[in-house]
Scaffold this motif. Structure first.
Motif, PDB file in Angstrom:
ATOM      1  N   TYR A   5       5.009  -4.987   1.312  1.00 46.53           N
ATOM      2  CA  TYR A   5       3.583  -5.310   1.468  1.00 46.53           C
ATOM      3  C   TYR A   5       3.273  -5.892   2.841  1.00 46.53           C
ATOM      4  O   TYR A   5       2.199  -6.439   3.064  1.00 46.53           O
ATOM      5  CB  TYR A   5       3.133  -6.239   0.327  1.00 46.53           C
TER       6      TYR A   5
ATOM      7  N   ARG B  84       0.186  -7.731  -3.352  1.00 48.25           N
ATOM      8  CA  ARG B  84      -0.734  -6.578  -3.243  1.00 48.25           C
ATOM      9  C   ARG B  84      -2.155  -7.061  -3.005  1.00 48.25           C
ATOM     10  O   ARG B  84      -2.883  -6.526  -2.192  1.00 48.25           O
ATOM     11  CB  ARG B  84      -0.689  -5.739  -4.519  1.00 48.25           C
TER      12      ARG B  84
ATOM     13  N   ARG C   4      -4.839  -1.811  -4.873  1.00 46.34           N
ATOM     14  CA  ARG C   4      -4.410  -2.979  -5.670  1.00 46.34           C
ATOM     15  C   ARG C   4      -3.485  -2.539  -6.806  1.00 46.34           C
ATOM     16  O   ARG C   4      -2.555  -3.241  -7.162  1.00 46.34           O
ATOM     17  CB  ARG C   4      -5.635  -3.657  -6.294  1.00 46.34           C
TER      18      ARG C   4
ATOM     19  N   LYS D  48       1.878   0.290  -7.048  1.00 44.44           N
ATOM     20  CA  LYS D  48       2.972  -0.630  -6.695  1.00 44.44           C
ATOM     21  C   LYS D  48       3.778  -0.052  -5.542  1.00 44.44           C
ATOM     22  O   LYS D  48       4.715   0.716  -5.729  1.00 44.44           O
ATOM     23  CB  LYS D  48       3.848  -0.864  -7.927  1.00 44.44           C
TER      24      LYS D  48
END
Lengths: 229, 794
Positions: free
Chosen positions: A65, A25, A48, A51
């Motif tokens: 990601y 992240r 950030r 999730k």
């Protein structure tokens, strides 16, 4: 004693993978988002915190990601992380804002808005997606997000007017009721483009009875004409 | 071989060949329904390599296969038939089903794609192997056998055409599979119980398949899949036809309003939406004034009606009638409209008549069933307004239409429209604003070229364009835009929050009062296209925005290969396939089949030996005739579609008559081609005819487009008959030559021809885009020179 070692191993692997995703992240924010010019600290923090791997199908978790959109079923996608961040920054979110989202999808955009603004209302027309996203958001503790299944065309009048509206599903027209539910001076952002393609965005700003639009190019490019030799 | 067996054998080959072609056409439609047209083409091309693979297997196992041919041939035919009935169902199982849209985003789909290839390869491989064995075994009668093969293929095309009118697409594979099974039964040896058992079992399987056709599951990214997710959405009508699988869907939340003004208050509801092969075709709307103002009046498409009153309107492509309804709502005096899809027209006149407020029954509406361009070439009337269908798609089409020939979007077509305008007439076209900019710029470039070509010195005076947040509408006017018209346009823009982009006397700041662009270079591009230096701009721009021409009618082909690296740098490598996915897929197809063909052609050489015995001459000979034949077929189909004005029947007629004439040529080839000298003469004649065609075909067809259908048929038969007749001779005469000098190489020669024929379909498409149709005919003539070189070494 027999059960301790597997438990420790389990905890080790769980923490290992959590750590891994945190790093991913961080990398995503640094390389895909900040580097491309998104500066709003609240937006970067939200990106950030949330999730993303919990908002994609299990088969796509390793790619959660990556710098691109991912399929979430029913012909829908979860947008590229940068586009989510860019759209969130484009509405200039403030902590006191009430934001309406049209097209809950997996719930990721609502989750990103959640720590930045006061209230988030989100509507999804596909029941299967809407129900799954509502449960997910609830389970993950996003308490200021309210989700419902319905036709986003009419907005959510009971909670309006809104400071900003985020339309996450590309649409060929701007539904008039949405413009009505936008506060004077409010901003609405809409993506334009088919899934998996570089998208452009449209920002609508309401000024009294009038509105102006601005087409935004999240990925600015150099001119499409070659330099003359 | 007794005469009875020979007759049975020829019948058997004819049936099998008919089934193979019919299955190929049906598969194309089924795959277009569940995926997209270009993915269908990609899959089928690989499947068709079954012919090349059969040649390889036959080369490697020639002795064994010929020894057991009596039982192997019928069994292979029956296995081909049975696999035809099964593969579609298996391809739709959750284990195999892949989503072509995800191929470039999720590489795990590649395994499923490979399985799909293998599945569809099976029936073609077994069928081709049966034919190949017979070619080798009865090479002395090759002209007759090849005639049966070609004649059967020709009839197979017609068979598929008839079947698609009667049955649903998913029912067709099982029906077609009956043909190869009958073909096998006819020549199945013996009268034992096991023979009867095989026959009964085969038919039981087919009956079961007929009773339980597979369910076709369209990709989740297809328009119809997304629409069916809407609340209370249901399919109300579905009709199978060679024009595609037409479906209509209703839902209370279906709406249509492309680029709607932000001032609009309408709900933009539509009564139904039509889809062809699962792709959006158009909305069915109410148009009566008492229901509401017409929705298009709140879009930029209203521009020609805002300028002045229109009385005589031509709508090029009816689709589901939205532009016709728009004209009716403006109380025009007469509307002429044309649409080649007879199923959609029939729906609008029957099942959807109520939903469309009997639009096509309005006395002022004259509906034609024809390709718009063909109508334009035949028509002599003059109009106040010619409306073209909207170009581009919302958010970009991902390049799916890059390979689609758009005969009404060429420079020549616009020139014909210009001639059909009366003094105050206009041509109107709306385009989505795409990113990067392509469609609007190419539309403008086409209009500007027409103006210059018509001797207009100041094109700005004859153009107007207005822009909403998502669309732009251009009008090209026969007379200069008047002051009153300019005033009307300005007022409309203010009312709707649109911005003028091109207008006499326009100031720069007026261009983005309501709808700003982050990248304002768009306006500079417009000005450059309007300038005399426009051609330099076309060359400098990263995409191909030069107007399409009749020779290269691919309006939506924008990619310039030399700029691929730059685009990849700006948008990321993963975005590249989506810029021009149609073209990209043909390239992928070509690479795939070239690699597989290379292996299939080389593999038998390990057994046959690499040198000597005329290998290179065989390669040249059979590659040349494979390339030449397919190049000609593709160009002729394209030309005759325009000539007859009907894509489905023209393509079928060309394919069928080409194959049958070639079959007749093959049938008499043994009589005419007795020596190498005869062969040389044959190829010179073919090349000459092709060179003449390259020069005269298009002008001849354009100048005789007005004649009646019977005369058109005679012209086409005269143009195509002798050529096809001659083109049917080289294959059997070549195999006869090989049989004399190197009989072991017959299967290899046949395999080479099979592989190169598949390669040449993809290659012809690429060459048509890059060089144009005339060049493809030239190259076909050149391809027919390759066998001449080959012959000299035989």
């Amino acid at each position: 004693m027999n059960g301790v070692i597997p438990c420790l191993l389990f905890l080790f692997f769980v923490s290992f993978f959590q750590e891994d995703y945190k790093e991913k992240r961080e990398g995503m924010v640094k390389l895909q988002i900040e580097k491309r010019g998104v500066k709003d600290a609240a937006v970067l923090n939200a990106m950030r915190q949330v999730k993303r791997h919990l908002f994609v199908p299990s088969s796509s978790i390793p790619d959660a990601y990556n710098d691109g959109p991912l399929p979430i079923g029913y012909g829908q996608t979860i947008s590229q992380p940068y586009i989510v961040a860019y759209m969130t920054e484009a509405i200039k979110p403030k902590p006191e804002y009430k934001v309406l989202e049209i097209g809950t999808g997996s719930g990721y955009q609502a989750a990103v808005l959640s720590p930045i603004v006061k209230e988030v209302y989100t509507i999804e027309i596909v029941p299967q997606l809407g129900t799954a996203a509502a449960n997910r958001l609830k389970k993950l503790g996003y308490k200021n997000v309210q989700a419902k299944i319905g036709d986003g065309y009419y907005g959510w009048k009971e909670h309006g007017p809104y400071d900003a509206i985020v339309v996450t599903a590309a649409t060929e027209y701007v539904p008039p009721p949405l413009l009505e539910q936008l506060k004077d001076g409010g901003r609405m952002i809409i993506p334009i483009g088919s899934p998996f393609m570089t998208q452009t965005l449209m920002l609508v700003e309401k000024k009294g009875k009038k509105a102006t639009t601005k087409s935004l190019l999240p990925v600015m490019f150099v001119p499409f004409t070659r330099e003359k030799k | 071989m007794t005469s009875t067996i020979k007759y049975k054998l020829l019948l058997s080959i004819g049936l099998l060949s008919a089934a193979i072609i019919a299955f190929q056409l049906v598969l194309m439609q089924i795959l277009s329904i569940v995926q997209w047209h270009h993915f269908a083409y990609m899959i089928i091309s690989v499947a068709m390599l079954g012919f090349g693979a059969a040649g390889t297997v036959l080369s490697l196992s020639r002795t064994w296969l010929l020894k057991h041919s009596e039982i192997m041939v019928p069994v292979l035919m029956m296995v081909s038939g049975l696999s035809m009935s099964f593969v579609v169902g298996w391809s739709q199982s959750s284990f195999t089903r892949f989503d072509s849209y995800l191929v470039f985003a999720d590489y795990r789909q590649a395994g499923k794609l490979l399985l799909t290839y293998l599945l569809f390869f099976t029936p073609f491989f077994f069928g081709a192997l049966a034919i190949g064995i017979l070619f080798v075994q009865y090479v002395a009668s090759i002209s007759k056998i090849y005639f049966a093969d070609l004649f059967g293929s020709g009839m197979g095309g017609l068979f598929a055409l008839v079947l698609t009118w009667i049955y649903l697409p998913q029912q067709l594979p099982a029906i077609i599979s009956i043909l190869p099974i009958i073909a096998g039964i006819i020549i199945l040896p013996g009268r034992s119980k096991s023979r009867a058992l095989i026959i009964i079992l085969s038919f039981l399987v087919i009956l079961w398949q007929l009773a339980h056709p597979p369910q076709l599951i369209p990709s989740q990214y297809k328009d119809i899949s997304k629409t069916l997710l809407l609340p209370e959405a249901k399919v109300t009508i579905q009709k199978s036809s060679p024009y595609g699988f037409v479906q209509t869907v209703t839902s209370p939340v279906l709406r249509y309003a492309p680029g709607l003004s932000l001032t609009a208050q309408n709900t933009a509801r539509v009564k139904a939406a039509a889809f062809v092969n699962g792709d959006w075709f158009g909305p069915i709307t109410s148009w009566k004034k008492e229901d509401s103002s017409f929705i298009l009046d709140y879009t930029t498409s209203a521009l020609p009606y805002v300028m002045r009153k229109r009385n005589k309107v031509l709508v090029l492509r009816t689709s589901t009638g939205i532009d016709v309804a728009h004209a009716v709502s403006h109380d025009v005096e007469s509307i002429t409209t044309t649409e080649p899809n007879s199923v959609v027209l029939s729906l609008l006149k029957k099942e959807l008549a109520l939903a469309s407020d009997s639009l096509l029954y309005q006395p002022k509406v004259m509906s034609q069933r024809m390709e718009p361009r063909t109508f334009l070439m035949m028509d002599t009337a003059r109009y106040d307004l010619i409306v073209l269908p909207m170009t581009g798609t919302f958010g970009g089409s991902s390049g799916l239409y890059a390979l689609q020939e758009q005969a009404i979007m060429t420079r020549e077509a616009f020139q014909e429209m210009w001639l059909r305008l009366n003094e105050n007439g206009v041509i109107s076209i709306t385009s989505w604003m795409d990113y990067p900019l392509r469609n609007p710029l190419k539309v403008l470039a086409t209009m500007v070229e027409v103006l210059y070509n018509s001797g207009i010195k100041n094109p700005r005076a004859h153009l107007a364009a207005i822009r909403s947040w998502g669309t732009i509408t251009f009008v090209l006017t026969k007379s200069p835009v008047t002051v009153t018209e300019v005033a009307n346009i300005r007022k409309f823009c203010d009312d709707m929050m649109f911005d003028p982009a091109i207008l006499p006397g326009l100031k720069a700041e007026e261009r983005s009062s309501y709808n700003q662009l982050q990248d304002e270079r768009f306006f500079r591009y417009i000005d450059q296209i309007l300038s005399e230096n426009r051609k330099a701009f076309y060359d400098e721009y990263d995409f191909n925005i030069k107007p399409a021409t009749d020779n290269k009618p691919f309006f939506s082909q924008f990619l310039r290969w030399e700029n691929l690296n730059r685009l990849s740098h700006f948008f990321g490598t993963r975005s590249i396939p989506f810029f021009e996915v149609g073209y990209f897929l043909v390239l992928v197809t070509l690479v795939q089949i070239a690699i597989v063909s290379f292996v299939l052609i080389l593999l038998p050489l390990f057994k046959l030996g690499w040198s000597g015995k005329n290998k290179f001459s065989i390669l040249l000979y059979f590659s040349g005739i494979g390339l030449g034949y397919m190049f000609v077929e593709i160009v002729l189909i394209q030309h005759f579609i325009l000539y007859f004005g009907n894509p489905v029947y023209a393509a079928s007629a060309v394919l069928t008559s080409l194959l049958i004439f070639s079959g007749l040529g093959s049938n008499v080839s043994a009589r005419f081609i007795g020596s190498k000298k005869d062969s040389y003469l044959l190829f010179v004649l073919i090349a000459l005819l092709l060179l003449i065609d390259a020069f005269v075909l298009m002008p001849l067809l354009q100048n005789t487009i007005h004649v009646s259908l019977p005369i058109k048929l005679v012209i086409v038969l005269l143009l195509m008959g002798p050529l096809a007749f001659l083109m049917g001779m080289p294959f059997p005469s070549g195999l006869s030559l090989v049989s004399k000098s190197n009989p072991e190489a017959i299967p290899w020669a046949w395999g080479v021809n099979g592989c190169i024929s598949v390669i040449s379909t993809a290659l012809a498409t690429i060459l048509s885009i890059e060089l144009g149709f005339n060049w493809v005919l030239f190259l076909a003539a050149l391809a027919y020179c390759l066998p001449v070189i080959g012959l000299s070494w035989f």
